[in-house]
Scaffold this active site. Sequence first.
Site, PDB file in Angstrom:
ATOM      1  N   GLU A  33      -2.394  20.534 -12.545  1.00 54.18           N
ATOM      2  CA  GLU A  33      -2.447  20.413 -11.090  1.00 54.18           C
ATOM      3  C   GLU A  33      -1.286  21.254 -10.555  1.00 54.18           C
ATOM      4  OE1 GLU A  33      -2.083  16.933  -7.726  1.00 54.18           O
ATOM      5  OE2 GLU A  33      -2.340  16.341  -9.802  1.00 54.18           O
ATOM      6  N   ARG A 260       0.548  11.189 -24.791  1.00 56.31           N
ATOM      7  CA  ARG A 260       1.391  12.178 -24.131  1.00 56.31           C
ATOM      8  C   ARG A 260       2.762  12.238 -24.800  1.00 56.31           C
ATOM      9  NH1 ARG A 260       2.698  12.425 -18.823  1.00 56.31           N
ATOM     10  NH2 ARG A 260       0.596  11.903 -18.226  1.00 56.31           N
ATOM     11  N   LYS A 270       6.555  14.938 -12.508  1.00 51.90           N
ATOM     12  CA  LYS A 270       6.751  16.060 -11.587  1.00 51.90           C
ATOM     13  C   LYS A 270       7.330  15.585 -10.264  1.00 51.90           C
ATOM     14  CE  LYS A 270       2.625  17.820 -12.504  1.00 51.90           C
ATOM     15  NZ  LYS A 270       1.450  18.712 -12.562  1.00 51.90           N
TER      16      LYS A 270
HETATM   17  P1  ATP Z   1       2.722  14.285 -13.702  1.00 46.53           P
HETATM   18  O1  ATP Z   1       2.223  12.904 -13.927  1.00 46.53           O
HETATM   19  O2  ATP Z   1       4.137  14.496 -14.077  1.00 46.53           O
HETATM   20  O3  ATP Z   1       2.404  14.828 -12.339  1.00 46.53           O
HETATM   21  P2  ATP Z   1       0.334  15.309 -14.804  1.00 46.53           P
HETATM   22  O4  ATP Z   1      -0.137  14.758 -16.074  1.00 46.53           O
HETATM   23  O5  ATP Z   1      -0.336  14.814 -13.583  1.00 46.53           O
HETATM   24  O6  ATP Z   1       1.905  15.174 -14.724  1.00 46.53           O
HETATM   25  P3  ATP Z   1      -1.062  17.767 -14.783  1.00 46.53           P
HETATM   26  O7  ATP Z   1      -0.719  19.023 -14.109  1.00 46.53           O
HETATM   27  O8  ATP Z   1      -2.225  16.993 -14.286  1.00 46.53           O
HETATM   28  O9  ATP Z   1       0.240  16.879 -14.792  1.00 46.53           O
HETATM   29  O10 ATP Z   1      -1.201  18.022 -16.335  1.00 46.53           O
HETATM   30  C1  ATP Z   1      -1.954  19.074 -16.887  1.00 46.53           C
HETATM   31  C2  ATP Z   1      -2.316  18.722 -18.286  1.00 46.53           C
HETATM   32  O11 ATP Z   1      -1.151  18.508 -19.054  1.00 46.53           O
HETATM   33  C3  ATP Z   1      -3.134  17.449 -18.337  1.00 46.53           C
HETATM   34  O12 ATP Z   1      -4.230  17.658 -19.207  1.00 46.53           O
HETATM   35  C4  ATP Z   1      -2.192  16.431 -18.873  1.00 46.53           C
HETATM   36  O13 ATP Z   1      -2.872  15.496 -19.648  1.00 46.53           O
HETATM   37  C5  ATP Z   1      -1.228  17.270 -19.708  1.00 46.53           C
HETATM   38  N1  ATP Z   1       0.085  16.630 -19.753  1.00 46.53           N
HETATM   39  C6  ATP Z   1       0.879  16.318 -18.713  1.00 46.53           C
HETATM   40  N2  ATP Z   1       2.009  15.697 -19.129  1.00 46.53           N
HETATM   41  C7  ATP Z   1       1.923  15.624 -20.473  1.00 46.53           C
HETATM   42  C8  ATP Z   1       2.771  15.080 -21.492  1.00 46.53           C
HETATM   43  N3  ATP Z   1       3.925  14.489 -21.212  1.00 46.53           N
HETATM   44  N4  ATP Z   1       2.355  15.193 -22.778  1.00 46.53           N
HETATM   45  C9  ATP Z   1       1.199  15.798 -23.069  1.00 46.53           C
HETATM   46  N5  ATP Z   1       0.358  16.316 -22.169  1.00 46.53           N
HETATM   47  C10 ATP Z   1       0.700  16.232 -20.881  1.00 46.53           C
HETATM   48 MG    MG Z   2      -2.549  14.925 -13.453  1.00 48.38          MG
END
Ligand code: ATP
Ligand code: MG
Length: 551
Positions: A33, A260, A270
Amino acid sequence: MGEERANNFIRAFVDEDLASGRYAEVVTRFPPEPNGYLHIGHAKSVCLNFGLARDYQGSCNLRFDDTNPVKEDVEYVESIKDDVRWLGFSWDERLYYASDYFDKLYECAEKLILSGHAYVCELSPAKVREYRGTLTAPGQNSPFRDRPANESLDLFRRMRAGEFPEGAMFLRAKIDMAAPNLNMRDPALFRIRRATHHRTGDKWLIYPMYDYAHCISDAIEGVTFSICTLEFEDHRPLYDWVLEKLDWPEPRPRQIEFARLNLEGALMSKRKLLQLVKEKRVDGWDDPRLPTLAALRRRGVTPEAIRLFCDRIGVAKKDSWIEYEWLEKAIRDDLNPKVKRVMAVLDPLKVTLKDWPQDEVLTVKAPFFPDDPEKMGYRDLKLTREIYIEREDFSLDPPRDFYRLALGREARLRWSLYIRCEEARFDQDGVLTELICSHSQEPQAPAKRRPAILHWVPAELSIPAVARLYDRLFTTPRPTGDLEKELNPLSLVERPNCRLEPALSQISPGERFQFERLGYFYLEKAADDKGPCVFNRVVTLKDSFAKTRNK
Ligand code: ATP
Ligand code: MG
C-alpha cells in the site's frame, strides 16, 4: 543470486499444486500500500514473492494496493519501486495498480447485486457495529438485507453518482450474519469516500474495500499464489467467496498465509514510522536508525545482506520475534569477505614518540585483507613522530581488566613498533592532551602477557572525517511506540574529529571499509567546502548487546 534456496512450507504447497496440475506456472505478487516506505518486514515478503517466481521460472507482479485514497502518495510509490529494484528484483513490465481495476471492481459489484449476493445497507456505522454481534453472539440481519436487487442496484449507481454523503449507506456482501467468522458477517464491499485519488483523481466517489479488491485484483492478473501475512487467515473464506460468487473461471488464486517478521528493537508499523518522521524525531524516512530499506541503504547495508537475512530467518506459519542480532550478523557475514581493513581513529589522542626524529616518515606496507593478503593488495602506512591513537585505548587509572595502554605500560602499534607510555600531559582544565612515549622494534620489557595492539594514524598526514555511530533507536526490545519513554537518547553519536589513515585520500561515496577494531563503515558523503567526509557505522564488529548481557 547464489543464496541458498530455503525450503519452506509454501514451496511444499507450490510443488503440490504444480504436480496436481492445478496451476501450470507460478505467478506471485508483492502488493504494497503506497502509504509509507518499505521496511525490513516488507523485504521478507519481497524476497519470498520474487524469490519464488525466480526459482520456479514464474513471474512476480508489483501491484500498488491503492484502494484507500486518503493516505497515499506518489512519493511513496517511487520510493517503493526504488527499494524493490535495490533489493535486486525486477517486475519487468508487470507494474500494476489496484486503481487500474476500479471499473472492473465496480462491474463485479453490480454482478453480485444482481445475483443476490450483495445489497446496499443504510444502517449507521454505530448500528452496523451493534448488528454485527460478537465472537460469542451471532449478529443480526440488517433490515435492508432483503431489499430487491433492483433497489440496491439503483442506490449503488446513485452512490457512484455522488447523490449521498459519506456514511449514508454502503454496499455489503450477503453472506451469513451468524457465521462464527466475523469477516463473513455481511462485510462491506464499497463505501462512499469523497476524496481525490492520486491516480484516478475525482473520477470516483466510492472506493472498494481491501478484502474485496484484493482477491479480484489477484484474479485479474492471473496470480496463482497470493501470499500474505497471518492476520489474513480469517479473511481467506471471504477471498474465496467473492471469486466463487462471481463465477470467476478456474484456476483461481490460492491464498497462503505466513508469519510476518517481527524484529526486536525495530518499530515497523508504518503509522508509527510516519509519526517519528513527522515529529522530526529522526532525519526523514531514510534516517539510518530506522528499519526502512531506504534507511538501511543509507546506513551502508547491502541488498545482499538483507537477502541473506531473509533467507536465514526463513518462512514459518507461526508468529515469532527475531533478535536484532540476526540482522547484524547477516550484515557482518556479508561485508566480512568484501571490504578492506584500514585504520581510523574516532576520538584522537596525540602520542609523541620522543626519540623519533622530527621529519622522519617510516613507510610500512600492510595488507588490506590480512587473512588473505593477496586478495585485496597492500597500502603504505606512514609512521611519524606524532601520531593519534584512540582516546579510550589509554587509561590513567587502569581497571584490572584493562589491557591497553597506561603509564609505564607497553603496547604495539598495528603493523608497526612497540611504544611505552612515559608521561601524560594535560591542559589547564586537567584534560589529557598528549602522551609521551618511547619506542622500540621489539618489546622493551618481557611482558607477562602480550601487549595490546592499537590502531593509530599519523597526525599530520591523516585525513579528517566525521563518523556517525548508531545504536538502537529504542531502549526496549519490543517498543510499543511510546516515544517519550522508549527513545534512546544515544541512538546517534557523532564523532566530528576522526582521522583516517593516509591511504584513504582517494575514496568515493558508497565505499565500505572495516575500520579495525571499530566496525564496518560506509562513506555517505565526500569532503567538500562545508566540511570533511562523513562515514556511517554500518555495524559494530561484535554483538555488543551480547557482551553487555554476559556481564
Ligand atoms: P503496516 O501495517 O505497517 O501499514 P502493511 O502490512 O499494511 O504494513 P503493506 O504495504 O500492506 O503494509 O504490505 C505489503 C506487503 O508486505 C503485504 O503483502 C504484507 O503482508 C507484507 N508485509 C508487511 N509487513 C510485513 C512484515 N513485518 N513481515 C512480512 N511481510 C510483511
Ligand atoms: Mg496492508
